[in-house]
Design an enzyme around this catalytic site. Sequence first.
Site, PDB file in Angstrom:
ATOM      1  N   ASN A  15       0.806  -1.266  -0.085  1.00 41.92           N
ATOM      2  CA  ASN A  15       0.051  -0.185  -0.262  1.00 41.92           C
ATOM      3  C   ASN A  15       0.891   1.078  -0.121  1.00 41.92           C
ATOM      4  O   ASN A  15       1.558   1.563   0.967  1.00 41.92           O
ATOM      5  CB  ASN A  15      -0.884  -0.062   1.255  1.00 41.92           C
ATOM      6  N   CYS A  88      -5.761   5.946   7.799  1.00 42.17           N
ATOM      7  CA  CYS A  88      -5.119   4.803   6.946  1.00 42.17           C
ATOM      8  C   CYS A  88      -3.983   4.126   7.659  1.00 42.17           C
ATOM      9  O   CYS A  88      -3.215   4.874   8.438  1.00 42.17           O
ATOM     10  CB  CYS A  88      -4.227   5.555   5.832  1.00 42.17           C
ATOM     11  N   CYS A 231      -4.592  -2.708   2.793  1.00 40.63           N
ATOM     12  CA  CYS A 231      -5.358  -1.939   3.428  1.00 40.63           C
ATOM     13  C   CYS A 231      -5.491  -2.114   4.803  1.00 40.63           C
ATOM     14  O   CYS A 231      -5.877  -3.153   5.504  1.00 40.63           O
ATOM     15  CB  CYS A 231      -6.861  -1.855   2.824  1.00 40.63           C
ATOM     16  N   GLY A 232      -4.735  -1.275   5.614  1.00 44.56           N
ATOM     17  CA  GLY A 232      -4.333  -1.598   7.097  1.00 44.56           C
ATOM     18  C   GLY A 232      -5.567  -1.605   8.012  1.00 44.56           C
ATOM     19  O   GLY A 232      -5.859  -2.522   8.547  1.00 44.56           O
ATOM     20  N   THR A 233      -6.557  -0.683   7.812  1.00 44.80           N
ATOM     21  CA  THR A 233      -7.758  -0.569   8.605  1.00 44.80           C
ATOM     22  C   THR A 233      -8.687  -1.640   7.924  1.00 44.80           C
ATOM     23  O   THR A 233      -9.483  -1.835   8.764  1.00 44.80           O
ATOM     24  CB  THR A 233      -8.554   0.887   8.258  1.00 44.80           C
TER      25      THR A 233
END
Length: 293
Positions: A15, A88, A231-233
């Site tokens: 990302n 993010c 995507c971390g979240t």
Amino acid sequence: MASTLSFTKGHGTGNDFVLFSDPDGLQPLEPAQIAALCDRHFGIGADGVIRAVRSANVDAGAAALAEDPDAEWFMDYHNADGSVAEMCGNGIRVFLHFLLETGLVTLAPGDRLPIGTRAGVRQVGFDALGYAVDLGRWTLDERETLVRVKGLPVARPGIGIDVGNPHIVVAVADAAELDGAELEYIPQLDPEPPHGANVELVVPGDPLFADGVANIRMRVHERGSGETLSCGTGTAAAALAFRFWAGDAAPNDWRVEVPGGVLGVSMLEEPDGEHVVLAGPATLVYSGSITLA
């Protein structure tokens, strides 16, 4: 009038972001400039742009300082299309790595740095996987959202998870469906959330549970950026959704495989409720300068 931007390219499990330092808040970028920087053919190429600005020097930083006066730095994050994003999870780990590598902050092992975001202040520190961020409390919306994804034979139901930004998590039938989904196209949501949402497709890993840790695979279409390698979240939302589906026997430690690598997610009880913590690597790739129109 053209100007020059000094930048650093970084990523967290693929990302990727364009980061730049603007402590005094003198170089805000227009949405069209951000979109041009993120263009993978004519620009640098990235999933988003992160400006390192002191909270006192950006309007959105006032709320962060009110929440925590020690939140000196604000992560001013925009999606690849120039739109504003609340948070993010990969970006904030890369943001801390950028602050440390450029000498803007120092951090002792075991300490955490409060960082302002539009979703509130987040605490970030070192971890065995690289860096860990406490994403704070989360909310579940059990109301069913019907999600149509190009490449899937039928629409699928999804549930809403908010970890500072909105997500709709969808369980697909098997790995073949996960791999066959065409997430370069925007998924259609019914009903459509008022501010849009990231959409995660998930399947259980093999095995789902091992040594007290649950394993899942995920792909994501990020609102304003398209499909990203991670995507971390979104990994946090996917783990929370899967734990909800699995019931009381599900663990609080999760390993989430995304196309760009592996992230860790943990759920912890805190005095104000349950928090979700995201851990993973952060890498700075190169630095340079570019002329902005």
